[in-house]
Scaffold this motif. Structure first.
Motif, PDB file in Angstrom:
ATOM      1  N   HIS A 231      -1.656   5.656  -0.947  1.00 47.98           N
ATOM      2  CA  HIS A 231      -2.474   5.383  -2.147  1.00 47.98           C
ATOM      3  C   HIS A 231      -1.664   5.163  -3.416  1.00 47.98           C
ATOM      4  N   HIS A 232      -0.382   4.851  -3.270  1.00 52.82           N
ATOM      5  CA  HIS A 232       0.414   4.570  -4.453  1.00 52.82           C
ATOM      6  C   HIS A 232      -0.080   3.275  -5.101  1.00 52.82           C
ATOM      7  N   PHE A 233      -0.491   2.343  -4.266  1.00 53.94           N
ATOM      8  CA  PHE A 233      -1.046   1.068  -4.757  1.00 53.94           C
ATOM      9  C   PHE A 233      -2.563   1.107  -4.644  1.00 53.94           C
ATOM     10  N   SER A 234      -3.196   0.364  -5.524  1.00 53.26           N
ATOM     11  CA  SER A 234      -4.653   0.236  -5.402  1.00 53.26           C
ATOM     12  C   SER A 234      -4.988  -1.142  -4.872  1.00 53.26           C
ATOM     13  N   GLU A 235      -6.268  -1.301  -4.669  1.00 51.54           N
ATOM     14  CA  GLU A 235      -6.789  -2.559  -4.122  1.00 51.54           C
ATOM     15  C   GLU A 235      -6.238  -3.764  -4.887  1.00 51.54           C
ATOM     16  N   GLY A 236      -5.726  -4.725  -4.182  1.00 41.96           N
ATOM     17  CA  GLY A 236      -5.247  -5.959  -4.820  1.00 41.96           C
ATOM     18  C   GLY A 236      -3.810  -5.885  -5.298  1.00 41.96           C
ATOM     19  N   GLU A 237      -3.216  -4.687  -5.252  1.00 43.45           N
ATOM     20  CA  GLU A 237      -1.850  -4.571  -5.786  1.00 43.45           C
ATOM     21  C   GLU A 237      -0.748  -4.849  -4.760  1.00 43.45           C
ATOM     22  N   ALA A 238      -1.077  -4.656  -3.500  1.00 44.45           N
ATOM     23  CA  ALA A 238      -0.050  -4.887  -2.475  1.00 44.45           C
ATOM     24  C   ALA A 238      -0.710  -5.249  -1.157  1.00 44.45           C
ATOM     25  N   VAL A 239      -0.067  -6.140  -0.417  1.00 50.14           N
ATOM     26  CA  VAL A 239      -0.556  -6.503   0.930  1.00 50.14           C
ATOM     27  C   VAL A 239       0.635  -6.583   1.871  1.00 50.14           C
ATOM     28  N   LEU A 240       0.359  -6.354   3.155  1.00 54.12           N
ATOM     29  CA  LEU A 240       1.419  -6.585   4.128  1.00 54.12           C
ATOM     30  C   LEU A 240       1.239  -8.014   4.654  1.00 54.12           C
ATOM     31  N   VAL A 241       2.323  -8.795   4.562  1.00 54.86           N
ATOM     32  CA  VAL A 241       2.240 -10.202   4.958  1.00 54.86           C
ATOM     33  C   VAL A 241       3.011 -10.420   6.254  1.00 54.86           C
ATOM     34  N   VAL A 242       2.404 -11.175   7.167  1.00 50.55           N
ATOM     35  CA  VAL A 242       3.086 -11.524   8.409  1.00 50.55           C
ATOM     36  C   VAL A 242       3.750 -12.885   8.192  1.00 50.55           C
ATOM     37  N   LYS A 243       5.041 -12.938   8.507  1.00 43.25           N
ATOM     38  CA  LYS A 243       5.762 -14.199   8.321  1.00 43.25           C
ATOM     39  C   LYS A 243       5.370 -15.191   9.415  1.00 43.25           C
ATOM     40  N   THR A 244       5.266 -16.456   9.021  1.00 42.51           N
ATOM     41  CA  THR A 244       5.107 -17.492  10.052  1.00 42.51           C
ATOM     42  C   THR A 244       6.185 -18.534   9.789  1.00 42.51           C
ATOM     43  N   ASP A 245       5.794 -19.702   9.362  1.00 42.43           N
ATOM     44  CA  ASP A 245       6.757 -20.746   9.052  1.00 42.43           C
ATOM     45  C   ASP A 245       6.322 -21.332   7.718  1.00 42.43           C
ATOM     46  N   LEU A 246       7.138 -21.131   6.695  1.00 41.89           N
ATOM     47  CA  LEU A 246       6.740 -21.598   5.365  1.00 41.89           C
ATOM     48  C   LEU A 246       6.657 -23.118   5.299  1.00 41.89           C
ATOM     49  N   HIS A 247       7.222 -23.762   6.307  1.00 43.15           N
ATOM     50  CA  HIS A 247       7.158 -25.230   6.321  1.00 43.15           C
ATOM     51  C   HIS A 247       6.117 -25.739   7.316  1.00 43.15           C
ATOM     52  N   HIS A 248       5.285 -24.826   7.783  1.00 45.50           N
ATOM     53  CA  HIS A 248       4.238 -25.261   8.720  1.00 45.50           C
ATOM     54  C   HIS A 248       3.408 -26.345   8.034  1.00 45.50           C
ATOM     55  N   LEU A 259      -2.455  -6.912   6.429  1.00 47.38           N
ATOM     56  CA  LEU A 259      -3.200  -5.705   6.036  1.00 47.38           C
ATOM     57  C   LEU A 259      -3.362  -5.707   4.520  1.00 47.38           C
ATOM     58  N   ARG A 260      -4.448  -5.151   4.057  1.00 45.18           N
ATOM     59  CA  ARG A 260      -4.714  -5.102   2.620  1.00 45.18           C
ATOM     60  C   ARG A 260      -5.319  -3.740   2.275  1.00 45.18           C
ATOM     61  N   ILE A 261      -5.440  -3.493   0.993  1.00 45.66           N
ATOM     62  CA  ILE A 261      -6.025  -2.205   0.564  1.00 45.66           C
ATOM     63  C   ILE A 261      -7.462  -2.440   0.109  1.00 45.66           C
ATOM     64  N   VAL A 262      -8.353  -1.571   0.578  1.00 45.44           N
ATOM     65  CA  VAL A 262      -9.725  -1.568   0.041  1.00 45.44           C
ATOM     66  C   VAL A 262     -10.032  -0.116  -0.320  1.00 45.44           C
ATOM     67  N   ASP A 263     -10.059   0.188  -1.618  1.00 44.30           N
ATOM     68  CA  ASP A 263     -10.383   1.573  -1.990  1.00 44.30           C
ATOM     69  C   ASP A 263     -11.624   1.641  -2.881  1.00 44.30           C
ATOM     70  N   SER A 264     -12.297   0.488  -3.028  1.00 48.24           N
ATOM     71  CA  SER A 264     -13.476   0.483  -3.901  1.00 48.24           C
ATOM     72  C   SER A 264     -14.747   0.902  -3.165  1.00 48.24           C
ATOM     73  N   VAL A 265     -14.752   0.720  -1.839  1.00 47.94           N
ATOM     74  CA  VAL A 265     -15.932   1.165  -1.063  1.00 47.94           C
ATOM     75  C   VAL A 265     -15.476   1.998   0.117  1.00 47.94           C
ATOM     76  N   PRO A 266     -16.176   3.098   0.355  1.00 49.15           N
ATOM     77  CA  PRO A 266     -15.823   3.879   1.546  1.00 49.15           C
ATOM     78  C   PRO A 266     -16.315   3.154   2.805  1.00 49.15           C
ATOM     79  N   HIS A 267     -15.690   3.480   3.922  1.00 52.09           N
ATOM     80  CA  HIS A 267     -16.119   2.887   5.196  1.00 52.09           C
ATOM     81  C   HIS A 267     -17.246   3.752   5.767  1.00 52.09           C
TER      82      HIS A 267
END
Ligand code: GLU
Length: 561
Positions: A231-248, A259-267
């Motif tokens: 919880h160091h980051f809040s929603e929208g502040e950080a995401v985990l990105v999977v690399k593919t090919d930037l020249h695709h 993966l992303r953060i959603v802390d505005s609504v509980p599950h």
């Protein structure tokens, strides 16, 4: 359970298994048995238990044996199979009997609608054909779009559709698994934590440029990922990105969010315990692998997702399932959007998820559309890659093939007007419940003096203008001196061009038919027995309806003409 009943059950279990590639569906078999032997309805429980048992026995036989045994009972059972299934689905490549694993992966944002039924049915058809495993995976990793009731409604809808689910998986039970895979991708330098603004990230990708986080070391990425989890980051502040090919060539496939953060609504299930959520491309790839999917059938709208997911499979050295992408389906004149429906329900505009104006599976059921008709429709459409428009007419034609044989006939008179009949003291009417199945008996009406019947305003008007009419299964009338005069009961008048009309006896009951466009038809109908509640009947010259109530007034939902 008598031997005789077991025999009927066995006959239909074998036929059903022959029809569906070796696996008999108890629900469908039960439907056939009841249609053949309606007098067994009061013993439904007993029949159902026998059906389950027999279906299990039959399903354990080899497909060849099933076909041979079905043929031995009555070769026409197989002919029917062939004719109903003339457009059978192509075989799947690399499909081995007993080893096929397929899935349906709906998001629990509401119950299933017609659009979902294609993938549900195609998968089921193949799982049956190859005696494989059917997984229903509830993809609930977007807490914004979850309806807690859907966890119950979706399995109910699948059951109604006759889909045999072997295992149910809920993604929100599997957060740790997604985190583990994220860590493995970081170790492989195939994932990084990005703290760019979304807009910035898009620009980098469009220009095929790496963002400043792209070349993080695994150590840096692990540390940032841990911060996401703690919880160091809040929603929208950080995401985990999977690399593919930037020249695709396709910018949509260049580095994607895993993966992303959603802390505005509980599950609804996990509350605030997990705030780092997988995006579908990560969770789908992980689960398709973990659950051993061999074949994945999905819409063409997932083509880019398949490309993205293949990167994850390749990085981790996983064996990819066979993917198939069918064309998109647009469903005209139907309300399908979950959010619109939900709002409509809370605003009181719709009566519920089964409101007959909706395109939900429940609404279809309520209208008397049979699960088998929906199945036949999609098998007929097949796996075509071209985009299509859903044809209600075709669905109705498939439904009619099924219900026409079983639906009892009754008279419903809309815009009803009463008319006196003179020249006769008494008429005994015997109207067959089904024109092709006289053995089912008749609706008997005894009309006594002073005689009167109900007719629709339009029929009555036509009668007065033409001067003659035949009332079906009752008598002929002539309009003379402002009166309806009895003119015998010889049906050969039809050959002379007399028009036929339906009618209802004086003791008719108020009846309302609700139409899928929200309108309704009001009138009167012959009394209908309580055993017809929930069944499809035909209101002659009006259409097929599903009976919802019979007393004190009749209420039914329109299926089709
Ligand atoms: N939940 C996704 C959907 O229903 C997954 C489908 C898929 O991956 O094929 O669209």
């Amino acid at each position: 359970m008598s031997v005789e009943i077991n025999e009927i059950v066995r006959k239909y279990a074998l036929q059903n298994a022959a029809l569906y590639g070796g696996k008999a569906n108890p629900k469908a078999v039960m439907g056939k048995v009841m249609a053949e032997q309606p007098e067994l309805r009061p013993r439904a429980r007993e029949v159902s238990a026998a059906t389950k048992k027999v279906c299990l026995e039959v399903s354990s036989l080899s497909f060849d044996d099933i076909c041979r045994m079905t043929e031995a009972i009555d070769p026409s059972l197989l002919e029917k199979t062939k004719c109903e299934r003339k457009n059978s689905l192509p075989d799947l490549p690399f499909a081995e009997e007993g080893k096929v694993v397929m899935r349906m992966a709906p998001g629990p944002s509401g119950p299933l609608h017609l659009g979902h039924t294609r993938v549900a049915i195609l998968n089921d058809e193949y799982v049956r054909r190859y005696k494989g495993k059917y997984i229903n995976r509830l993809e609930d990793t977007n807490p914004d779009r979850i309806d807690p009731d859907a966890y119950k409604m979706i399995p109910e809808d699948l059951k109604w559709l006759g889909v045999d689910v072997d295992e149910t998986v809920i993604q929100s039970d599997r957060f740790e698994l997604y985190y583990d895979v994220a860590r493995r991708l970081i170790d492989l330098r195939k994932a990084y934590v990005c703290t760019c603004e979304a807009e910035q990230m898009r620009e980098f990708k469009e220009q095929s440029r790496a963002c400043p986080h792209h070349d993080q070391t695994p150590e840096e990425a692990h540390e940032l990922f841990s911060k996401m989890l703690s919880h160091h980051f809040s929603e929208g502040e950080a995401v985990l990105v999977v690399k593919t090919d930037l020249h695709h060539p396709n910018p949509a496939v260049r580095d994607f969010v895993g993966l992303r953060i959603v802390d505005s609504v509980p599950h609804p299930r996990t509350g605030t315990r997990y705030t780092v959520y997988p995006m579908m491309n990560l969770s789908v790839a992980v689960d398709d692998h973990e659950l051993g999917l061999t074949h994945v059938i999905r819409g063409k709208d997932h083509l880019n997702n398949t490309l993205r997911q293949e990167y994850i499979f390749n990085y981790l050295g996983w064996k990819k399932p066979q993917y198939f992408h069918y064309g998109l389906v647009s469903i005209p004149d139907s309300i399908l959007k979950t959010s619109t429906i939900r709002e409509g329900i809370s605003a009181g505009k719709f009566s519920g998820w089964d409101d007959v104006r909706l395109g939900t599976v429940r609404a279809m059921a309520r209208r008397g559309i049979q699960a088998e008709a929906i199945r036949n429709y999609w098998v007929d459409v097949g796996m075509k890659e071209v985009d299509i428009e859903f044809s209600w007419d075709n669905l109705y034609a498939f439904n009619k093939q099924i219900v026409d044989k079983v639906a009892d006939r009754y008279f419903f008179v809309w815009d009803a007007e009463s008319i006196d009949i003179v020249g006769v003291d008494r008429i005994e009417a015997h109207c067959p419940l089904h024109p092709d199945h006289k053995e089912r008996g008749c609706r008997d009406h005894s009309l006594t003096s002073p005689l009167s019947v109900f007719m629709t305003r339009e029929d009555l008007q036509g009668f007065k203008e033409r001067g003659t009419v035949r009332l079906k299964d009752l008598c002929n009338l002539r309009w003379e001196n402002g009166q309806a005069v009895y003119a015998g009961n010889d049906i050969s008048v039809l050959k002379e061009g007399w028009k036929i009309a339906h009618w209802a006896p004086p003791g008719a009951i108020p009846a309302k038919v609700l139409l899928p466009d929200g309108a309704s038809k009001d009138g009167v109908a012959e009394p209908i027995p309580a055993s017809a509640i929930g069944e499809v009947i035909q209101f002659e010259r009006f259409g097929f309806v599903r009976v919802e109530d019979v007393a004190p007034s009749i209420r039914a939902y329109f299926a089709h003409t």
